[in-house]
Scaffold this active site. Sequence first.
Site, short mmCIF file in Angstrom:
data_model
loop_
_atom_site.label_atom_id
_atom_site.label_comp_id
_atom_site.label_asym_id
_atom_site.label_seq_id
_atom_site.Cartn_x
_atom_site.Cartn_y
_atom_site.Cartn_z
N GLU A 52 40.68 127.13 40.81
CA GLU A 52 41.20 128.42 40.94
C GLU A 52 40.32 129.51 41.62
O GLU A 52 40.79 130.27 42.55
CB GLU A 52 41.65 129.22 39.87
CG GLU A 52 42.94 128.59 39.24
CD GLU A 52 42.51 127.06 38.20
OE1 GLU A 52 41.11 126.99 38.08
OE2 GLU A 52 43.55 126.49 37.88
N HIS B 141 48.67 131.38 27.28
CA HIS B 141 49.52 130.71 28.37
C HIS B 141 50.64 131.77 28.31
O HIS B 141 51.87 131.37 28.98
CB HIS B 141 50.19 129.42 27.69
CG HIS B 141 49.42 128.37 28.45
ND1 HIS B 141 48.07 127.93 28.35
CD2 HIS B 141 49.83 127.32 29.01
CE1 HIS B 141 47.87 126.92 28.99
NE2 HIS B 141 48.66 126.41 29.60
C1 LIG Z 1 42.56 126.77 34.55
C2 LIG Z 1 43.58 126.03 34.52
N1 LIG Z 1 44.53 125.73 35.63
C3 LIG Z 1 45.60 124.99 35.48
C4 LIG Z 1 46.25 124.72 34.42
C5 LIG Z 1 47.20 123.94 34.13
N2 LIG Z 1 47.21 122.83 33.54
C6 LIG Z 1 47.39 122.43 32.24
S1 LIG Z 1 46.84 120.65 31.81
C7 LIG Z 1 46.64 120.59 33.50
C8 LIG Z 1 46.25 119.23 33.87
C9 LIG Z 1 45.03 118.80 33.80
O1 LIG Z 1 44.51 117.30 34.05
P1 LIG Z 1 43.45 116.78 33.53
O2 LIG Z 1 42.09 117.70 33.20
O3 LIG Z 1 43.20 115.56 34.33
O4 LIG Z 1 43.74 116.16 31.82
P2 LIG Z 1 45.29 115.61 31.54
O5 LIG Z 1 46.38 116.51 31.41
O6 LIG Z 1 45.42 114.47 32.57
O7 LIG Z 1 44.93 114.82 30.27
C10 LIG Z 1 46.89 121.56 34.20
C11 LIG Z 1 46.60 121.63 35.76
C12 LIG Z 1 45.15 125.07 33.13
N3 LIG Z 1 45.67 124.76 31.85
N4 LIG Z 1 43.81 125.82 33.41
#
Ligand SMILES: Cc1ncc(C[n+]2csc(CCOP(=O)(O)OP(=O)(O)O)c2C)c(N)n1
Lengths: 322, 351
Positions: free
Chosen positions: B60, B129
């Site tokens: 971000e 959230h």
């Molecule tokens: C700073 C931030 N940006 C975006 C999000 C939205 N978000 C929630 S889970 C996620 C996916 C994260 O992917 P990863 O770290 O690979 O974990 P996975 O869900 O695949 O276990 C995102 C982008 C967030 N929670 N926090």
Amino acid sequence: MEHTLKINLFKKLFKIRTVEETIADKYTEWEMRCPTHLSTGQEGVAAGVCQALEDDDFVFSSHRSHAHYIAKGGDIRKMIAEIYGKSTGCSAGRGGSMHLIDKSVGFLGSTSIVGGTIPLAAGVALSVKLKNSSQVTCTFFGDAAVEEGVFYETINYAVTNKLPVLFICENNLYSVYSPLSVRQPENRNIFEMVEGIGISVDHGNGNDPWEVFEKSRNAVGKIRELQIPIFLEFSTYRWREHCGPFFDNDIGYRTETEFLHWKEKDPLQFFENMLLEQRVIDESQIQSIKAGIIDEVNEAFQFAHDSDFPDFTGIQNSVYHS
Amino acid sequence: MRKLKFSQAINEAFEIAMQINPNVICYGLGVDDPKGVFGTTLGLKEKFGKDRVFDTPASENAMTGIAIGASLNGIRPVMTHQRLDFSLLSMDQIINNAAKFHFMFGGQHTVPITIRMITGRGWGQGPTHSQNLQSIFAHIPGLKVVMPTTAYDAKGLLLSSIFDDNPVIFIEHRWLHNLESDVPEGDYRIEIGKSKKISDGFDLTIVSMSYMTVEAIHALEILKKSDIHCDLIDIRSVKPMDWTTIFHSVKKTGRLLTLDTGVGQGSVSSDIIAEVCHNCWSSLKAQPERLSLPDMPTPTSPSLTKHFYRRSEDIINIVSKMLGKDLDGYALIDRDGLPHDVPGDWFKGPF
Ligand SMILES: Cc1ncc(C[n+]2csc(CCOP(=O)(O)OP(=O)(O)O)c2C)c(N)n1
Ligand SMILES: [Mg+2]
């Protein structure tokens, strides 16, 4: 000794699977009213890593934290109650699925902002060092967390200051619906890139729980002995949708074929077969272990269901410690 | 006239902006995914190509700096955050760079970026959230902060934001995305800094924002039955604020109630009360009131959010008290069994 380790590892795997799939079954009763990220398919990493940790070692996790909490020995009654928003929940109903805690087993918390707990683990490791303790602090995160600046800042600091941290990256190829290809350079391995910062790294098959365990045991041993941070990347795959109880292979961001390919590599089935082949355990022992865990999980859901909701009155006095 | 949902209106504003100006680009986590950020960015990549509509890494802070950089050379980036909370990782770029570059370099730079942030309530979104942090951005000189309520305003304000030469924080409440209103076709703009009068009355002035305006509209319908008539002003823009309209109304009614989607202390709604006291003191017949969230993090459990969020019922009660009546909002409104933590039947968790 190895024998007991394997049975314990199997129990962790089966317990995580059973909890996650029971949540998926019951979610559409719409009584669990919070965003819920299931770990089905990814149990191997959580179970293997936590099997290598001691009870007083510390763990942090992210939004997809159920498996880590359970694998570290977190109380599942309190976890399910938390997801149901009950006063008996591990965070008193204030945090929900994404904010689990069980300090009694060193699970210091999971949070929902990607990358948020990575520096916290280094901070706990700093405190451990200041107190001359030999505890290891482990933090679990996904493949997207290595895209946040705080990841690099933390690894840099941990390496420079020799902090006893175990960084675990669960690479499941996706961040929500975004594949790695739109987020990171082609043909780059995360662990190789991270090695460039000067940290010791290793990687392995996250769907082989024993491999995860052995690599983690090795890493934890080195961290304790040499007082250094280590980064491990494990490949794995989430079976269900990013957030929620359903499957979503039909909406277009990944294929049913890819899903089935990974389902073949089910960490639970893989390990169960391995134990049977190695005659660590026989079919009837497996059945009785499973039955015991299913009872425990059902009892936890009953407990959550029967528990009271928290009361709003007075809660404003809980914002600060007094 | 043609009706569109708020989410469709956002989508249409994007489409128009990208058609009329090749420098407009749209990016953010998931903007081109199958859900298209609650439908708001669906189809844009197909229409305008992957160079102008693209997904990003979870970075971000860097992606915000990249938007600022691109804007210094003539691009008009629109960034989207599925939750306002995620934008908090980019506060440095927003506050230290975006908000400062025009002023700090003697007016030589402009930073025409728009940052969409989605806020919300309910379904256990919880402490990290669903934060409604508009007041933080409103506190920063150099930023504009917009909070549309209707689909009509969403389209006109997004177009104005994109073509504004300053950084604009564009805050959308998740519970508005499915609400419909009349939306003209084609390009139209709504001036940033102009509020909208939703209803007229002599008894009291309600100044509201975003989703709370929807709750206020429901409350006013009930209040009318008891012959209570209020001015309802939807501010639409938090910064700059349309003080003229607010002062004018309070001078007429002598009573002010402010509604806020966020916590009360240090809030936009408090600021409105302060300015009104300062500018309309002699017209006030009663002490101004504020209906906002309690000064605590958002809890997750539905039993806790039930008493945390403010609804039409609470608006009726506070208006009634201010006018010395004793109406009971909870007895007057029948929610027909709809749980408090969802905006309607269309919404099933977890998102
Ligand atoms: C700073 C931030 N940006 C975006 C999000 C939205 N978000 C929630 S889970 C996620 C996916 C994260 O992917 P990863 O770290 O690979 O974990 P996975 O869900 O695949 O276990 C995102 C982008 C967030 N929670 N926090
Ligand atoms: Mg991932």
